[in-house]
Every structure is written in C-alpha cells, then in structure tokens.
Design an enzyme around this catalytic site. Structure first.
Site, PDB file in Angstrom:
ATOM      1  N   HIS A   1     -12.346  -7.774   0.384  1.00 45.53           N
ATOM      2  CA  HIS A   1     -12.590  -6.690  -0.567  1.00 45.53           C
ATOM      3  C   HIS A   1     -14.095  -6.520  -0.771  1.00 45.53           C
ATOM      4  O   HIS A   1     -14.625  -6.775  -1.851  1.00 45.53           O
ATOM      5  CB  HIS A   1     -11.901  -6.993  -1.906  1.00 45.53           C
ATOM      6  CG  HIS A   1     -10.409  -6.965  -1.823  1.00 45.53           C
ATOM      7  ND1 HIS A   1      -9.645  -8.104  -1.776  1.00 45.53           N
ATOM      8  CD2 HIS A   1      -9.539  -5.920  -1.777  1.00 45.53           C
ATOM      9  CE1 HIS A   1      -8.367  -7.765  -1.711  1.00 45.53           C
ATOM     10  NE2 HIS A   1      -8.280  -6.452  -1.704  1.00 45.53           N
TER      11      HIS A   1
ATOM     12  N   HIS B   1      -6.756  -2.216   4.714  1.00 44.41           N
ATOM     13  CA  HIS B   1      -6.774  -3.590   5.214  1.00 44.41           C
ATOM     14  C   HIS B   1      -6.435  -3.663   6.702  1.00 44.41           C
ATOM     15  O   HIS B   1      -6.563  -4.728   7.308  1.00 44.41           O
ATOM     16  CB  HIS B   1      -5.791  -4.452   4.422  1.00 44.41           C
ATOM     17  CG  HIS B   1      -6.363  -4.987   3.139  1.00 44.41           C
ATOM     18  ND1 HIS B   1      -7.525  -5.715   3.090  1.00 44.41           N
ATOM     19  CD2 HIS B   1      -5.918  -4.888   1.855  1.00 44.41           C
ATOM     20  CE1 HIS B   1      -7.776  -6.057   1.827  1.00 44.41           C
ATOM     21  NE2 HIS B   1      -6.828  -5.561   1.061  1.00 44.41           N
TER      22      HIS B   1
ATOM     23  N   HIS C   1      -4.729   1.531  -0.149  1.00 52.40           N
ATOM     24  CA  HIS C   1      -5.382   0.233  -0.210  1.00 52.40           C
ATOM     25  C   HIS C   1      -4.942  -0.651   0.955  1.00 52.40           C
ATOM     26  O   HIS C   1      -5.772  -1.255   1.656  1.00 52.40           O
ATOM     27  CB  HIS C   1      -5.032  -0.430  -1.544  1.00 52.40           C
ATOM     28  CG  HIS C   1      -5.681  -1.752  -1.779  1.00 52.40           C
ATOM     29  ND1 HIS C   1      -6.637  -1.954  -2.750  1.00 52.40           N
ATOM     30  CD2 HIS C   1      -5.500  -2.959  -1.185  1.00 52.40           C
ATOM     31  CE1 HIS C   1      -7.022  -3.220  -2.736  1.00 52.40           C
ATOM     32  NE2 HIS C   1      -6.343  -3.853  -1.789  1.00 52.40           N
ATOM     33  N   GLU C   2      -3.638  -0.723   1.171  1.00 56.62           N
ATOM     34  CA  GLU C   2      -3.128  -1.597   2.231  1.00 56.62           C
ATOM     35  C   GLU C   2      -3.480  -1.076   3.615  1.00 56.62           C
ATOM     36  O   GLU C   2      -3.739  -1.854   4.537  1.00 56.62           O
ATOM     37  CB  GLU C   2      -1.614  -1.780   2.086  1.00 56.62           C
ATOM     38  CG  GLU C   2      -1.184  -2.435   0.777  1.00 56.62           C
ATOM     39  CD  GLU C   2      -1.961  -3.700   0.474  1.00 56.62           C
ATOM     40  OE1 GLU C   2      -2.335  -4.444   1.409  1.00 56.62           O
ATOM     41  OE2 GLU C   2      -2.219  -3.951  -0.712  1.00 56.62           O
TER      42      GLU C   2
END
Length: 222
Positions: free
Chosen positions: A125, A119, A115-116
């Site tokens: 999102h 980014h 997830h990170e």
C-alpha cells in the site's frame, strides 16, 4: 422445489477476445443463507459496465471472484473488505453486512473491487498503489454508462483518506493484497431478510461460519 444453486457460475463465452478480460468464475459461499442472492450480487459486479471497461483496458483476467466470509474477517478494531491472492488469481470481496441480515452498499463494494484490482499490479500500500487505486475508482465510475441504480442498503461506511489507510496497513499482513477498513449496475439486488428465529439463529449461523473457516484454515496448514 427448485434445485439447489451451484457454488460457482462461469462467465458466458463469446466471440470477442475482450470477453476473456473478466472474472471467469463467480463463487458465493454455499453455507450462508440465500447463496443465490450472493451470486446475483457477484454477477452484478462482473456485469458492471465500469468494471468491465477497466478490466478490458488493463487486460486483466481474474479466474475467481468469491464471496468473503464476514465473521472470520472481522475483529474488534477492523474489518477486511477484500483480498487479492497471488496478484489476481483469486479476489474475495465482502458482500454481507456484519449482522448477516443484508448486503453492503454497492458503491462501497465496487470501490473494494477497484482496490483489489490495483493489487494485480502493486502489492504494498504505497504511493504508486494508491495512485492506481484512485485512478481505477474514477475510471470505473466514469465508464459506467448505466443510470438509475440504487444502493443495496441505506448504511454508510467511513472511508479513511489514503494517508490514514497507509498508516493503518503498516502493521497488517499481506497475502496478495487486502482491503481493510477500520470502514449502478444493470441489476438491483435487494437485501436478504434476517434469518428466521431472530438473534439466536443468527448467532448459530455465525458460529457455523466461523467453524467452516477454521476447518479451511486447518486444511490449508496441512
């Protein structure tokens, strides 16, 4: 008596240019119990075959992978599992359980890493973010050639579907990317024991952790 463990560990240098695509420095929280165990956990993430493969494929170098303070990132409605600052300048990941008496399930933490890392490309999102995040999760799992690993705990964690996650994140602040949950590497790290002295000592330790975070926030606001 062994010397105290340093608060950070740099990545080993090597001849291959691919070695640069990694988490350069690991940083556990030195004021929490057994920082050496937290450092081992961070090392397991950095050494994970799937994580290494993805970072090489996308040519990502993250200067710091740090342990996240649990108490300062928890409220009555949610807990933050990870945070990405400035698109990959620093990634924090939540390693410990809410009660500080062990470590979170490794596969859950590895999904937070995916997830990170997503980014690094997308801040919001949105659909593009969740598409990349899902792809990274699959690639990390596929490229992890190791077998026989076991979870760090028997706890299970609710993972809402992307539609609900997008809905939950609409009212949240974003400082480079956070993973907020309303919910096999080559080395297995066992959970740490609960702090000596039972619940009272744990409350004292959590209060100290909160105090440290408040001081950091005050210093950052200067």
């Amino acid at each position: 008596m062994a010397p105290p463990i340093p608060p950070a560990r740099p990545a080993p240098s090597g001849p291959s240019s691919n070695d640069m695509y990694t988490f350069t420095t690991l940083r556990p929280l030195p004021h929490l119990p057994n920082p050496s165990r937290a450092l081992e956990y961070l090392e397991r993430i950095r050494s994970d075959a799937g994580v290494r493969s993805v970072m090489r494929r996308y040519k990502w170098t993250v200067p710091v992978l740090a342990e996240m303070e649990p108490i300062g990132n928890t409220d009555t409605n949610s807990r933050t599992l990870g945070r990405n600052y400035n698109r990959g300048a620093l990634i924090e990941v939540r390693l410990r359980t809410d009660a500080y008496d062990g470590y979170r399930d490794y596969k859950t933490v590895r999904k937070t890493i995916a997830h990170e890392l997503a980014h690094n490309v997308f801040g919001d999102h949105d659909k593009d973010f969740w598409e990349l995040c899902g792809r990274l999760e699959k690639e990390i799992e596929r490229d992890d050639w190791t077998t026989g690993g076991r979870a760090l705990s028997n706890q299970t964690f609710y993972e809402p579907p992307p539609e609900r996650r997008v809905e939950q994140d609409r009212g949240a602040s974003w400082s480079g990317g956070t993973h907020t949950l309303g919910g096999g590497g080559r080395k297995t790290v066992t959970p740490t024991a609960a702090p000596a002295g039972g619940a009272e000592s744990r409350r004292e330790m959590m209060a100290k952790a909160a105090e440290v975070r408040l001081k950091k926030m005050a210093a950052a606001g200067k």
